[in-house]
Write a protein that holds these residues in place. Sequence first.
Motif, PDB file in Angstrom:
ATOM      1  N   VAL A 180      30.775  37.549  45.032  1.00 57.55           N
ATOM      2  CA  VAL A 180      32.035  37.208  44.718  1.00 57.55           C
ATOM      3  C   VAL A 180      32.850  38.463  44.576  1.00 57.55           C
ATOM      4  O   VAL A 180      32.419  39.446  43.806  1.00 57.55           O
ATOM      5  CB  VAL A 180      32.181  36.622  43.126  1.00 57.55           C
ATOM      6  CG1 VAL A 180      33.540  36.517  42.752  1.00 57.55           C
ATOM      7  CG2 VAL A 180      31.279  35.210  43.160  1.00 57.55           C
ATOM      8  N   LEU A 181      33.914  38.681  45.560  1.00 56.37           N
ATOM      9  CA  LEU A 181      34.572  39.970  45.432  1.00 56.37           C
ATOM     10  C   LEU A 181      35.800  39.684  45.112  1.00 56.37           C
ATOM     11  O   LEU A 181      36.518  39.021  45.473  1.00 56.37           O
ATOM     12  CB  LEU A 181      34.618  40.300  47.100  1.00 56.37           C
ATOM     13  CG  LEU A 181      33.466  40.805  47.685  1.00 56.37           C
ATOM     14  CD1 LEU A 181      32.844  39.666  48.549  1.00 56.37           C
ATOM     15  CD2 LEU A 181      33.577  41.906  48.564  1.00 56.37           C
ATOM     16  N   SER A 182      36.147  40.249  43.845  1.00 59.15           N
ATOM     17  CA  SER A 182      37.678  40.109  43.121  1.00 59.15           C
ATOM     18  C   SER A 182      37.604  41.015  42.157  1.00 59.15           C
ATOM     19  O   SER A 182      36.823  41.902  41.714  1.00 59.15           O
ATOM     20  CB  SER A 182      37.486  38.650  42.419  1.00 59.15           C
ATOM     21  OG  SER A 182      38.310  38.482  41.513  1.00 59.15           O
ATOM     22  N   ASP A 183      38.928  41.099  41.260  1.00 53.77           N
ATOM     23  CA  ASP A 183      39.064  41.841  40.259  1.00 53.77           C
ATOM     24  C   ASP A 183      38.553  41.328  39.037  1.00 53.77           C
ATOM     25  O   ASP A 183      38.570  41.683  37.989  1.00 53.77           O
ATOM     26  CB  ASP A 183      40.681  42.323  40.146  1.00 53.77           C
ATOM     27  CG  ASP A 183      41.572  41.032  40.055  1.00 53.77           C
ATOM     28  OD1 ASP A 183      40.983  39.866  39.607  1.00 53.77           O
ATOM     29  OD2 ASP A 183      42.951  41.147  40.127  1.00 53.77           O
ATOM     30  N   MET A 184      38.266  39.818  39.269  1.00 50.52           N
ATOM     31  CA  MET A 184      37.649  39.229  38.006  1.00 50.52           C
ATOM     32  C   MET A 184      38.479  38.921  36.814  1.00 50.52           C
ATOM     33  O   MET A 184      38.300  38.562  35.826  1.00 50.52           O
ATOM     34  CB  MET A 184      36.327  39.727  37.658  1.00 50.52           C
ATOM     35  CG  MET A 184      35.538  39.838  38.660  1.00 50.52           C
ATOM     36  SD  MET A 184      34.940  38.412  39.502  1.00 50.52           S
ATOM     37  CE  MET A 184      34.009  37.699  38.096  1.00 50.52           C
ATOM     38  N   LEU A 185      39.977  39.055  37.045  1.00 55.01           N
ATOM     39  CA  LEU A 185      40.951  39.010  36.035  1.00 55.01           C
ATOM     40  C   LEU A 185      41.349  37.645  36.123  1.00 55.01           C
ATOM     41  O   LEU A 185      42.395  37.129  36.305  1.00 55.01           O
ATOM     42  CB  LEU A 185      42.061  39.757  36.235  1.00 55.01           C
ATOM     43  CG  LEU A 185      41.707  41.406  36.072  1.00 55.01           C
ATOM     44  CD1 LEU A 185      43.018  42.420  36.545  1.00 55.01           C
ATOM     45  CD2 LEU A 185      41.545  41.764  34.483  1.00 55.01           C
ATOM     46  N   ASP A 186      40.527  36.887  35.584  1.00 53.52           N
ATOM     47  CA  ASP A 186      40.740  35.356  35.339  1.00 53.52           C
ATOM     48  C   ASP A 186      40.415  34.894  34.033  1.00 53.52           C
ATOM     49  O   ASP A 186      39.168  34.596  33.780  1.00 53.52           O
ATOM     50  CB  ASP A 186      40.040  34.635  36.478  1.00 53.52           C
ATOM     51  CG  ASP A 186      40.317  33.107  36.340  1.00 53.52           C
ATOM     52  OD1 ASP A 186      41.100  32.648  35.758  1.00 53.52           O
ATOM     53  OD2 ASP A 186      39.567  32.359  37.067  1.00 53.52           O
ATOM     54  N   VAL A 187      41.082  35.149  32.913  1.00 52.34           N
ATOM     55  CA  VAL A 187      40.813  34.982  31.455  1.00 52.34           C
ATOM     56  C   VAL A 187      41.620  33.900  30.811  1.00 52.34           C
ATOM     57  O   VAL A 187      42.902  33.695  30.957  1.00 52.34           O
ATOM     58  CB  VAL A 187      40.778  36.389  30.890  1.00 52.34           C
ATOM     59  CG1 VAL A 187      39.937  37.333  31.824  1.00 52.34           C
ATOM     60  CG2 VAL A 187      42.268  36.831  30.911  1.00 52.34           C
ATOM     61  N   LYS A 188      41.101  33.476  29.716  1.00 48.75           N
ATOM     62  CA  LYS A 188      41.588  32.543  28.847  1.00 48.75           C
ATOM     63  C   LYS A 188      42.763  33.452  28.198  1.00 48.75           C
ATOM     64  O   LYS A 188      42.578  34.509  28.037  1.00 48.75           O
ATOM     65  CB  LYS A 188      40.992  32.041  27.831  1.00 48.75           C
ATOM     66  CG  LYS A 188      39.984  31.093  28.731  1.00 48.75           C
ATOM     67  CD  LYS A 188      38.612  30.518  27.633  1.00 48.75           C
ATOM     68  CE  LYS A 188      37.579  29.715  28.351  1.00 48.75           C
ATOM     69  NZ  LYS A 188      36.592  29.262  27.599  1.00 48.75           N
ATOM     70  N   ALA A 189      43.337  32.928  27.217  1.00 46.77           N
ATOM     71  CA  ALA A 189      44.395  33.572  26.185  1.00 46.77           C
ATOM     72  C   ALA A 189      43.896  34.687  25.408  1.00 46.77           C
ATOM     73  O   ALA A 189      44.178  35.559  24.901  1.00 46.77           O
ATOM     74  CB  ALA A 189      45.182  32.761  25.274  1.00 46.77           C
ATOM     75  N   TYR A 195      35.817  31.071  33.919  1.00 42.41           N
ATOM     76  CA  TYR A 195      34.834  30.731  34.998  1.00 42.41           C
ATOM     77  C   TYR A 195      33.386  30.545  34.476  1.00 42.41           C
ATOM     78  O   TYR A 195      32.448  30.257  35.394  1.00 42.41           O
ATOM     79  CB  TYR A 195      34.899  31.486  36.195  1.00 42.41           C
ATOM     80  CG  TYR A 195      34.718  33.100  35.964  1.00 42.41           C
ATOM     81  CD1 TYR A 195      33.476  33.617  35.693  1.00 42.41           C
ATOM     82  CD2 TYR A 195      35.907  33.965  35.856  1.00 42.41           C
ATOM     83  CE1 TYR A 195      33.514  34.969  35.547  1.00 42.41           C
ATOM     84  CE2 TYR A 195      35.823  35.143  35.683  1.00 42.41           C
ATOM     85  CZ  TYR A 195      34.520  35.738  35.319  1.00 42.41           C
ATOM     86  OH  TYR A 195      34.380  37.029  34.784  1.00 42.41           O
ATOM     87  N   GLU A 196      33.181  30.717  33.094  1.00 42.45           N
ATOM     88  CA  GLU A 196      31.587  30.470  32.781  1.00 42.45           C
ATOM     89  C   GLU A 196      30.938  29.324  33.066  1.00 42.45           C
ATOM     90  O   GLU A 196      29.676  29.553  33.765  1.00 42.45           O
ATOM     91  CB  GLU A 196      31.664  30.520  31.239  1.00 42.45           C
ATOM     92  CG  GLU A 196      30.301  30.890  30.788  1.00 42.45           C
ATOM     93  CD  GLU A 196      30.061  30.957  29.218  1.00 42.45           C
ATOM     94  OE1 GLU A 196      29.078  31.048  28.920  1.00 42.45           O
ATOM     95  OE2 GLU A 196      31.260  31.101  28.555  1.00 42.45           O
TER      96      GLU A 196
END
Length: 293
Positions: A180-189, A195-196
């Motif tokens: 997985v190549l990403s900044d991983m900035l995919d978060v809840k409030a 993505y867990e």
Amino acid sequence: MTPEELIKKVRKIEIRTKALSHQVFAGEYHSAFKGRGMAFSEVREYQWGDDVRNMDWNVTARMRAPYVKVFEEERELTVVLLVDISRSGLFGTQVKTKREQLAEIAATLAFSAILNNDKVGCILFSDRVEKFIPPAKGRTHFLRIVREILEYEPQHEGTDIGQALRFLTGAIKKKCTAFVLSDMLDVKADGTPRYEDALKVAVNRHDVSVIRVSDPRERTLPNVGLVNAKDAETGASRWVNTASASVRKAYEQWFRSTTAAADRLMLRYQVDHVDISTSEDYVRSLLSLFHRR
């Protein structure tokens, strides 16, 4: 980007990644990933020294004696690159944008896999899967992957890593090595990863590693006074007083907490990961990921 500029950029990446793969990564890649694509062979009674992670608990319960699963190494692996092409990847304050850094890292992994006679596939994603390139071999296929990563214009602007992981689980039935190549900035409030659940399922079926790319300016806010900041993915904007020390401190704390939450998640599910900045050469960091495996 004009066709001439694209060809020039693809060729430049090919030359660099080809040299790195031949001279640096080929042996490291093979050592790190050989045998990680394993096919089930049989079950047998547990013997002293067997890895308890291979216990077959169903057979153990039925036979009332410990049994383990036996695997055999597949002759070739399938490597799948999950590449984040959301609009946040266009950000960059150094020599490269995050997307350009991701493209070069992906190209290096792809070429190393091809040298090892492995198949390589690619999933380009934003807040949904934008394009799927099924696994295949060869230089032409490698060049297609690089070209698509650099050129593809996403139809959507957000980020949903869970969607990409769920697509991987559904599309690739045999165990594969996935990056997985990403900044991983995919978060809840609250700053925790969204993505867990998808990651939990994916790591049970595939060998998943994460390469997180960031830009130094994302970690801290510069003191440049009152600015109008716009979210590249949602389009929302607001005025931010970067001259305020408390505002800058709150932002830094938010970034550190979201990064720490992602780190804890990957530790919980034993996902190998590495952080790479747009301001650094990725070679050393990528080697460290290989060496930890």
